[in-house]
Design a protein around this motif. Structure first.
Motif, PDB file in Angstrom:
ATOM      1  N   SER A 130      19.114   9.292   4.951  1.00 25.19           N
ATOM      2  CA  SER A 130      18.396  10.034   6.000  1.00 25.19           C
ATOM      3  C   SER A 130      17.982   9.105   7.135  1.00 25.19           C
ATOM      4  CB  SER A 130      17.165  10.717   5.402  1.00 25.19           C
ATOM      5  OG  SER A 130      17.539  11.680   4.443  1.00 25.19           O
ATOM      6  N   SER A 131      17.516   7.898   6.781  1.00 23.21           N
ATOM      7  CA  SER A 131      17.111   6.930   7.808  1.00 23.21           C
ATOM      8  C   SER A 131      18.306   6.511   8.656  1.00 23.21           C
ATOM      9  CB  SER A 131      16.478   5.704   7.146  1.00 23.21           C
ATOM     10  OG  SER A 131      15.311   6.061   6.442  1.00 23.21           O
ATOM     11  N   ARG A 132      19.430   6.265   7.993  1.00 23.83           N
ATOM     12  CA  ARG A 132      20.639   5.889   8.730  1.00 23.83           C
ATOM     13  C   ARG A 132      21.077   7.005   9.668  1.00 23.83           C
ATOM     14  NH1 ARG A 132      25.335   4.226   5.070  1.00 23.83           N
ATOM     15  NH2 ARG A 132      26.238   3.760   7.114  1.00 23.83           N
ATOM     16  N   LEU A 133      20.936   8.247   9.198  1.00 18.74           N
ATOM     17  CA  LEU A 133      21.324   9.381  10.028  1.00 18.74           C
ATOM     18  C   LEU A 133      20.456   9.449  11.278  1.00 18.74           C
ATOM     19  CD1 LEU A 133      23.050  11.900  10.388  1.00 18.74           C
ATOM     20  CD2 LEU A 133      21.378  13.177   9.028  1.00 18.74           C
ATOM     21  N   LYS A 134      19.151   9.191  11.130  1.00 18.39           N
ATOM     22  CA  LYS A 134      18.258   9.203  12.287  1.00 18.39           C
ATOM     23  C   LYS A 134      18.654   8.125  13.279  1.00 18.39           C
ATOM     24  CE  LYS A 134      14.202  11.069   9.883  1.00 18.39           C
ATOM     25  NZ  LYS A 134      12.808  10.787   9.433  1.00 18.39           N
ATOM     26  N   VAL A 135      18.988   6.926  12.758  1.00 17.82           N
ATOM     27  CA  VAL A 135      19.398   5.839  13.638  1.00 17.82           C
ATOM     28  C   VAL A 135      20.674   6.205  14.392  1.00 17.82           C
ATOM     29  CG1 VAL A 135      20.237   3.467  13.690  1.00 17.82           C
ATOM     30  CG2 VAL A 135      18.282   4.058  12.260  1.00 17.82           C
ATOM     31  N   LYS A 136      21.635   6.758  13.650  1.00 16.25           N
ATOM     32  CA  LYS A 136      22.897   7.154  14.276  1.00 16.25           C
ATOM     33  C   LYS A 136      22.659   8.190  15.373  1.00 16.25           C
ATOM     34  CE  LYS A 136      26.104   4.900  11.939  1.00 16.25           C
ATOM     35  NZ  LYS A 136      27.060   3.997  12.600  1.00 16.25           N
ATOM     36  N   ARG A 137      21.802   9.146  15.089  1.00 20.71           N
ATOM     37  CA  ARG A 137      21.524  10.188  16.085  1.00 20.71           C
ATOM     38  C   ARG A 137      20.880   9.592  17.327  1.00 20.71           C
ATOM     39  NH1 ARG A 137      19.207  14.921  12.005  1.00 20.71           N
ATOM     40  NH2 ARG A 137      21.260  15.731  11.351  1.00 20.71           N
ATOM     41  N   ASN A 138      19.978   8.602  17.123  1.00 19.51           N
ATOM     42  CA  ASN A 138      19.327   7.975  18.263  1.00 19.51           C
ATOM     43  C   ASN A 138      20.310   7.156  19.083  1.00 19.51           C
ATOM     44  OD1 ASN A 138      16.729   8.961  17.867  1.00 19.51           O
ATOM     45  ND2 ASN A 138      16.199   7.356  16.414  1.00 19.51           N
ATOM     46  N   ILE A 139      21.200   6.448  18.366  1.00 18.44           N
ATOM     47  CA  ILE A 139      22.193   5.621  19.074  1.00 18.44           C
ATOM     48  C   ILE A 139      23.101   6.496  19.931  1.00 18.44           C
ATOM     49  CG2 ILE A 139      24.240   4.184  18.721  1.00 18.44           C
ATOM     50  CD1 ILE A 139      22.831   2.967  16.317  1.00 18.44           C
ATOM     51  N   ASP A 140      23.471   7.632  19.402  1.00 21.91           N
ATOM     52  CA  ASP A 140      24.409   8.511  20.102  1.00 21.91           C
ATOM     53  C   ASP A 140      23.726   9.504  21.035  1.00 21.91           C
ATOM     54  OD1 ASP A 140      26.452   7.269  18.760  1.00 21.91           O
ATOM     55  OD2 ASP A 140      26.526   8.751  17.146  1.00 21.91           O
ATOM     56  N   SER A 141      22.409   9.455  21.114  1.00 23.06           N
ATOM     57  CA  SER A 141      21.709  10.455  21.918  1.00 23.06           C
ATOM     58  C   SER A 141      21.860  10.160  23.412  1.00 23.06           C
ATOM     59  CB  SER A 141      20.220  10.489  21.552  1.00 23.06           C
ATOM     60  OG  SER A 141      19.586   9.308  21.968  1.00 23.06           O
ATOM     61  N   ASP A 142      21.754  11.202  24.216  1.00 18.95           N
ATOM     62  CA  ASP A 142      21.865  11.063  25.674  1.00 18.95           C
ATOM     63  C   ASP A 142      20.708  10.258  26.243  1.00 18.95           C
ATOM     64  OD1 ASP A 142      24.182  12.529  25.630  1.00 18.95           O
ATOM     65  OD2 ASP A 142      23.172  14.454  26.003  1.00 18.95           O
ATOM     66  N   LYS A 143      19.531  10.342  25.617  1.00 17.61           N
ATOM     67  CA  LYS A 143      18.359   9.623  26.115  1.00 17.61           C
ATOM     68  C   LYS A 143      18.585   8.121  26.060  1.00 17.61           C
ATOM     69  CE  LYS A 143      14.890  13.122  24.929  1.00 17.61           C
ATOM     70  NZ  LYS A 143      13.670  13.415  24.141  1.00 17.61           N
ATOM     71  N   VAL A 144      19.119   7.664  24.929  1.00 13.47           N
ATOM     72  CA  VAL A 144      19.374   6.223  24.810  1.00 13.47           C
ATOM     73  C   VAL A 144      20.448   5.788  25.804  1.00 13.47           C
ATOM     74  CG1 VAL A 144      20.266   4.423  23.283  1.00 13.47           C
ATOM     75  CG2 VAL A 144      18.656   6.121  22.400  1.00 13.47           C
ATOM     76  N   ASN A 145      21.504   6.564  25.930  1.00 14.99           N
ATOM     77  CA  ASN A 145      22.575   6.225  26.871  1.00 14.99           C
ATOM     78  C   ASN A 145      22.063   6.207  28.304  1.00 14.99           C
ATOM     79  OD1 ASN A 145      24.462   6.022  24.809  1.00 14.99           O
ATOM     80  ND2 ASN A 145      25.032   8.187  24.929  1.00 14.99           N
ATOM     81  N   ASP A 146      21.189   7.156  28.618  1.00 14.95           N
ATOM     82  CA  ASP A 146      20.617   7.215  29.964  1.00 14.95           C
ATOM     83  C   ASP A 146      19.737   5.988  30.224  1.00 14.95           C
ATOM     84  OD1 ASP A 146      19.986   8.709  32.478  1.00 14.95           O
ATOM     85  OD2 ASP A 146      17.964   8.684  31.605  1.00 14.95           O
ATOM     86  N   ALA A 147      18.949   5.602  29.205  1.00 13.46           N
ATOM     87  CA  ALA A 147      18.090   4.424  29.356  1.00 13.46           C
ATOM     88  C   ALA A 147      18.916   3.167  29.561  1.00 13.46           C
ATOM     89  CB  ALA A 147      17.200   4.272  28.122  1.00 13.46           C
ATOM     90  N   LEU A 148      20.005   3.025  28.797  1.00 16.09           N
ATOM     91  CA  LEU A 148      20.871   1.862  28.955  1.00 16.09           C
ATOM     92  C   LEU A 148      21.516   1.838  30.339  1.00 16.09           C
ATOM     93  CD1 LEU A 148      22.589   1.751  25.440  1.00 16.09           C
ATOM     94  CD2 LEU A 148      20.781   0.262  26.318  1.00 16.09           C
ATOM     95  N   SER A 149      21.875   3.014  30.849  1.00 16.71           N
ATOM     96  CA  SER A 149      22.452   3.094  32.204  1.00 16.71           C
ATOM     97  C   SER A 149      21.425   2.639  33.237  1.00 16.71           C
ATOM     98  CB  SER A 149      22.900   4.533  32.488  1.00 16.71           C
ATOM     99  OG  SER A 149      23.931   4.919  31.609  1.00 16.71           O
ATOM    100  N   ARG A 150      20.172   3.009  33.034  1.00 15.22           N
ATOM    101  CA  ARG A 150      19.126   2.576  33.958  1.00 15.22           C
ATOM    102  C   ARG A 150      18.940   1.067  33.899  1.00 15.22           C
ATOM    103  NH1 ARG A 150      14.283   7.111  33.372  1.00 15.22           N
ATOM    104  NH2 ARG A 150      15.529   8.906  34.059  1.00 15.22           N
ATOM    105  N   PHE A 151      19.019   0.500  32.697  1.00 18.75           N
ATOM    106  CA  PHE A 151      18.914  -0.954  32.579  1.00 18.75           C
ATOM    107  C   PHE A 151      20.009  -1.635  33.398  1.00 18.75           C
ATOM    108  CE2 PHE A 151      16.859  -0.620  28.115  1.00 18.75           C
ATOM    109  CZ  PHE A 151      15.619  -0.405  28.711  1.00 18.75           C
ATOM    110  N   ASP A 152      21.228  -1.118  33.272  1.00 22.16           N
ATOM    111  CA  ASP A 152      22.345  -1.686  34.041  1.00 22.16           C
ATOM    112  C   ASP A 152      22.073  -1.597  35.541  1.00 22.16           C
ATOM    113  OD1 ASP A 152      23.657  -2.221  31.699  1.00 22.16           O
ATOM    114  OD2 ASP A 152      24.890  -0.386  31.765  1.00 22.16           O
ATOM    115  N   SER A 153      21.523  -0.463  35.970  1.00 22.11           N
ATOM    116  CA  SER A 153      21.224  -0.271  37.391  1.00 22.11           C
ATOM    117  C   SER A 153      20.154  -1.250  37.863  1.00 22.11           C
ATOM    118  CB  SER A 153      20.760   1.172  37.620  1.00 22.11           C
ATOM    119  OG  SER A 153      20.372   1.381  38.945  1.00 22.11           O
TER     120      SER A 153
END
Length: 223
Positions: free
Chosen positions: A147-170
Motif C-alpha cells: 500500500s505504501s509503495r502504491l501511494k509513492v507510485k501514485r505521487n510520482i506519477d501525479s500531475d501535481k508532482v510533474n507540474d512542480a518539477l516543471s516549475r523547478f526547471d523554469s
C-alpha cells in the motif's frame, strides 16, 4: 460427515489458495483464524461431552454385566433348591442383562471410532490454525508495504508532482538568465587589481623580450 461440516473447505484446502482468491488477504486471514478458533472451542466442547457419554455408557455396560452375573448366581441357587421354575426365570433376566451389556459395548466401539476421527480433525484444524497464524504477520506487513509503495507510485506519477518539477526547471532557467546578465555587466569593467595584474604581465613580457634580444645579438656578430 465430520463435526466441522461447515469448515470442510479450510480443512481440505490450502490456505494459500484461499488467500489468492480473497480480495482483502489481511481480512481473509483474520476471518480464517477467527473461524478456526471458534470451531476449536466447539469441537473441544463436543469432545468433552462425548468422553463423558462414553464413561456413562461404560458404567451402564458394567452394571448390566454385573446384573447378569448376579442372575446367574440366583439361577444356580434356585436350581440347587429344586426350584427349576425360578432358575428358568433368573436365566431369562440374565439373558436380558447380557444383551443390554453387549449392545452398550457395541455402542462404545462406535463412540471410540467417533472420538478417534474427532481427534484427527482437531489435529488437522490445529495445523491449519498454526499455518494461518504464522502467515498472518507476514501478510499484514506485505499488505502495508504494498500500500505504501502504491501511494509513492501514485505521487510520482501525479500531475501535481510533474507540474512542480516543471516549475523547478523554469525557475532554474530564470536564475541562469539572471546570472548571465550579471556576468555580461562584468565584461569590460576592470577592477584596480585587474589593471595592476595586467601591468605586471606586460612588464614580465618586456623583460623576457629584452633577454631574448640580448641573446640574439652575439649570434648575428659571429656571422
Amino acid at each position: 460427515m465430520g463435526v466441522f461440516s461447515r469448515f470442510t473447505d479450510i480443512i481440505n484446502s490450502n490456505i494459500n489458495s484461499l488467500l489468492d482468491k480473497a480480495e482483502d488477504p489481511e481480512k481473509m486471514v483474520r476471518l480464517i483464524i477467527q473461524e478456526m478458533e471458534d470451531t476449536l472451542v466447539e469441537v473441544r466442547s463436543t469432545s468433552a461431552k462425548t468422553l463423558a457419554d462414553k464413561k456413562e455408557l461404560a458404567r451402564q455396560a458394567e452394571k448390566f454385566e454385573n446384573d447378569a452375573n448376579q442372575w446367574q448366581d440366583k439361577a444356580e441357587l434356585a436350581l440347587n433348591k429344586g426350584r427349576e421354575d425360578l432358575a428358568r426365570s433368573a436365566l431369562v433376566e440374565k439373558k436380558k442383562c447380557s444383551e443390554n451389556a453387549e449392545a452398550l459395548r457395541d455402542e462404545l466401539s462406535h463412540v471410540d471410532e467417533h472420538i478417534t476421527k474427532l481427534q484427527d480433525e482437531i489435529s488437522q484444524l490445529q495445523d491449519k490454525l498454526a499455518d494461518a497464524k504464522a502467515r498472518q504477520k507476514a501478510i499484514i506487513m506485505r499488505e502495508k508495504t504494498a500500500s505504501s509503495r502504491l501511494k509513492v507510485k501514485r505521487n510520482i506519477d501525479s500531475d501535481k508532482v510533474n507540474d512542480a518539477l516543471s516549475r523547478f526547471d523554469s525557475y532554474e532557467r530564470k536564475i541562469d538568465g539572471i546570472e548571465a546578465q550579471v556576468e555580461a555587466y562584468d565584461l569590460g569593467s576592470k577592477s584596480l587589481s585587474d589593471e595592476i595584474a595586467e601591468l605586471e604581465n606586460d612588464e614580465n613580457i618586456e623583460d623576457e623580450l629584452a633577454k631574448l634580444k640580448a641573446k640574439m645579438k652575439p649570434e648575428k656578430k659571429s656571422k
